[in-house]
Design a protein around this motif. Structure first.
Motif, PDB file in Angstrom:
ATOM      1  N   MET A 270       0.820  -1.209   0.000  1.00  0.00           N
ATOM      2  CA  MET A 270       0.000   0.000   0.000  1.00  0.00           C
ATOM      3  C   MET A 270       0.856   1.263   0.000  1.00  0.00           C
ATOM      4  SD  MET A 270      -2.908   1.135   2.756  1.00  0.00           S
ATOM      5  CE  MET A 270      -3.692   2.745   2.673  1.00  0.00           C
ATOM      6  N   SER A 273       3.859   1.034  -3.283  1.00  0.00           N
ATOM      7  CA  SER A 273       3.491   0.635  -4.649  1.00  0.00           C
ATOM      8  C   SER A 273       3.524   1.799  -5.636  1.00  0.00           C
ATOM      9  CB  SER A 273       2.109  -0.015  -4.651  1.00  0.00           C
ATOM     10  OG  SER A 273       1.124   0.881  -4.148  1.00  0.00           O
ATOM     11  N   HIS A 280      -2.864   2.537  -5.161  1.00  0.00           N
ATOM     12  CA  HIS A 280      -3.403   1.594  -4.177  1.00  0.00           C
ATOM     13  C   HIS A 280      -4.287   2.356  -3.194  1.00  0.00           C
ATOM     14  CE1 HIS A 280      -3.164  -2.245  -1.888  1.00  0.00           C
ATOM     15  NE2 HIS A 280      -3.438  -1.440  -0.874  1.00  0.00           N
ATOM     16  N   ASN A 317      -6.742  -1.504  -6.586  1.00  0.00           N
ATOM     17  CA  ASN A 317      -5.381  -1.421  -7.113  1.00  0.00           C
ATOM     18  C   ASN A 317      -5.437  -1.168  -8.612  1.00  0.00           C
ATOM     19  OD1 ASN A 317      -3.446  -2.066  -4.914  1.00  0.00           O
ATOM     20  ND2 ASN A 317      -4.667  -3.920  -4.761  1.00  0.00           N
TER      21      ASN A 317
END
Length: 349
Positions: A270, A273, A280, A317
């Motif tokens: 999270m 990324s 995310h 995502n």
């Protein structure tokens, strides 16, 4: 010398034996023209918008010879190469040695040229009233990879800025951050690496961590990936300064006024990324979700009925997705309508 070996060396893909061959080749006095040509070719292959001219290359040589070559390169070269440098006492040979040593430094960090280009671009800042400073800025919708003079690497998120003075890596390793960045700090026990972000100072010797400190965010988050860091939160009013040490996998979260701070585990997927171009969201409040989308895609959101999104939270995502695709997916789950027109998004719940 095998040109494929040289290319691999400039890309950082080489063995210890390859390294020895390249060092000895670079120190050959009749190789200057070919070495320069290969260095320029590699530079232009990874920096398509910048051309490395002869003048630029000589400027880099002078800078490195004065500040880096003797202290850094000799330490990196093997024993045989050191002997070669000390065995020739003439001024001509030593100058030649330093020039080729500069090429080695460039191979280890091609971001040095970008560093040099910015040496004269700055005036005073909070790092020092008379200090010339360097700024690296990313606009909304952009990210950048930066290699600092000490070998540290930074991934700078969109709508973010770092500032550091011209003596970075020599007398200090102090950086100011506005926005978000991931730091891979080169180890140096003599000069700590300090990042000031809003009301926090994060100090490290050699480690990697993420700091999110956007001006419009209510909190600052320091997330440690590897190593160990010290975080000092500056007091405000009647609140005293506080100091904590983080272990890998821990996050220090402090609110804007330093009136509340916690240490907690964090989800690496999270938090980190974004470096891999992955959006995310994990039960993210709609206001924070919109702010992130605005920075990520360089757009402006208009919410026609904001009172209806008070308790709305989103999860998802998205890797390298267009804004239209992201909005379409979110609109289904969060039940809103949207209209995307150029750089403006209008939504209603």
């Amino acid at each position: 010398m095998n040109k494929n070996l040289i290319e691999r060396f400039f890309k950082g893909d080489y063995t210890e034996e390859d390294q020895k061959q390249v060092y000895n080749w670079l120190l050959s006095r009749n190789m200057e023209h070919e070495a320069n040509a290969l260095l320029k070719k590699h530079w232009e292959s990874v920096n398509k918008s910048e051309t490395l001219t002869d003048t630029d290359l000589e400027a880099i040589y002078r800078r490195i010879m004065n500040e880096v070559a003797e202290a850094q390169v000799i330490r990196l070269l093997d024993t045989d190469v050191k002997k070669l440098g000390s065995a020739h006492k003439t001024k001509t040979t030593w100058t030649s040695f330093l020039k080729y040593a500069a090429i080695v430094v460039c191979a280890f960090g091609l971001g040095y040229y970008a560093y040099y280009q910015n040496q004269n671009a700055g005036s005073s800042s909070s790092l020092g009233k008379e200090a010339t400073y360097i700024e690296k800025v990313t606009a909304r919708g952009q990210k950048s990879h930066i290699i600092l003079k000490d070998g540290s690497k930074i991934v700078l998120n969109s709508d973010s800025k770092i500032t550091y003075d011209k003596n970075f890596g020599i007398s200090n390793r102090d950086i100011e951050l506005s926005g978000e960045a991931f730091f891979e700090v080169a180890k140096n026990e003599t000069i700590p690496f300090n990042v000031t972000a809003k009301n926090t100072i994060t100090s490290a010797i050699g480690t990697s961590f993420n700091i999110s400190a956007f001006i419009d965010d209510s909190s600052t988050a320091i997330s440690l990936a590897t190593g160990k860091v010290k975080v000092v939160s500056k007091g405000n009013g009647n609140v005293s300064d506080s100091e904590v040490f983080l272990d890998p996998g821990k996050q220090y979260l402090v609110d804007g006024d330093n009136r509340g701070a916690i240490i907690r585990d964090f989800n690496k997927e999270m938090v980190l990324s974004w470096k891999e171009n992955v959006l995310h969201f994990n039960n993210t409040e709609m206001t924070d979700l919109i702010s992130k989308l605005e920075r990520w895609y360089n757009v402006e959101f208009v919410v026609l009925n904001p009172q209806r999104m008070t308790n709305v939270r989103g999860t998802g995502n998205f890797k390298n997705e267009s804004l239209d695709n992201v909005l379409r997916v979110l609109s289904y789950s969060l039940q809103f309508d949207y209209q995307l027109k150029e750089d403006k998004v209008t939504i209603s719940f």
